[in-house]
Write a protein that holds these residues in place. Structure first.
Motif, PDB file in Angstrom:
ATOM      1  N   ALA A  35       1.403  31.692  48.590  1.00 35.35           N
ATOM      2  CA  ALA A  35       0.906  32.860  47.854  1.00 35.35           C
ATOM      3  C   ALA A  35       1.909  34.008  47.919  1.00 35.35           C
ATOM      4  O   ALA A  35       2.163  34.685  46.908  1.00 35.35           O
ATOM      5  CB  ALA A  35      -0.440  33.301  48.418  1.00 35.35           C
ATOM      6  N   VAL A  36       2.499  34.241  49.067  1.00 36.39           N
ATOM      7  CA  VAL A  36       3.500  35.308  49.203  1.00 36.39           C
ATOM      8  C   VAL A  36       4.738  34.974  48.369  1.00 36.39           C
ATOM      9  O   VAL A  36       5.305  35.843  47.697  1.00 36.39           O
ATOM     10  CB  VAL A  36       3.867  35.529  50.688  1.00 36.39           C
ATOM     11  CG1 VAL A  36       5.093  36.412  50.835  1.00 36.39           C
ATOM     12  CG2 VAL A  36       2.691  36.124  51.426  1.00 36.39           C
ATOM     13  N   GLY A  37       5.147  33.712  48.376  1.00 31.26           N
ATOM     14  CA  GLY A  37       6.292  33.297  47.563  1.00 31.26           C
ATOM     15  C   GLY A  37       6.025  33.462  46.081  1.00 31.26           C
ATOM     16  O   GLY A  37       6.892  33.905  45.325  1.00 31.26           O
ATOM     17  N   ALA A  38       4.826  33.108  45.656  1.00 36.11           N
ATOM     18  CA  ALA A  38       4.468  33.253  44.243  1.00 36.11           C
ATOM     19  C   ALA A  38       4.426  34.725  43.842  1.00 36.11           C
ATOM     20  O   ALA A  38       4.869  35.091  42.745  1.00 36.11           O
ATOM     21  CB  ALA A  38       3.122  32.597  43.972  1.00 36.11           C
ATOM     22  N   ALA A  39       3.932  35.566  44.721  1.00 37.07           N
ATOM     23  CA  ALA A  39       3.894  37.003  44.427  1.00 37.07           C
ATOM     24  C   ALA A  39       5.312  37.570  44.335  1.00 37.07           C
ATOM     25  O   ALA A  39       5.606  38.378  43.449  1.00 37.07           O
ATOM     26  CB  ALA A  39       3.096  37.736  45.499  1.00 37.07           C
ATOM     27  N   ALA A  40       6.194  37.129  45.215  1.00 42.01           N
ATOM     28  CA  ALA A  40       7.586  37.598  45.169  1.00 42.01           C
ATOM     29  C   ALA A  40       8.271  37.120  43.892  1.00 42.01           C
ATOM     30  O   ALA A  40       8.999  37.884  43.250  1.00 42.01           O
ATOM     31  CB  ALA A  40       8.346  37.100  46.395  1.00 42.01           C
TER      32      ALA A  40
END
Length: 62
Positions: free
Chosen positions: A27-32
């Motif tokens: 999720a953090v990677g997708a947001a970045a």
């Protein structure tokens, strides 16, 4: 004492919650990635390129 050490060892080696951490990292990677994509697409050069492409597609040349 041996049972206490065994319980501590079992707790340290357990992988409970690892899927949750993996989902959080995705999720953090997708947001970045979304943030970088938004920054690129909202730039003036991309806007000019898309506008030029649309104008060229809609213009009638004879």
């Amino acid at each position: 004492m041996r049972t206490l050490m065994h319980r501590i060892w079992v707790r340290l080696c357990a992988d409970d919650g690892s899927a949750t951490v993996e989902y959080a990292m995705v999720a953090v990677g997708a947001a970045a990635f979304g943030l970088v994509l938004w920054a690129v697409v909202s730039g003036q050069s991309v806007n000019d390129a898309i506008t030029g492409l649309i104008n060229r597609a809609l213009s009638f040349r004879q």
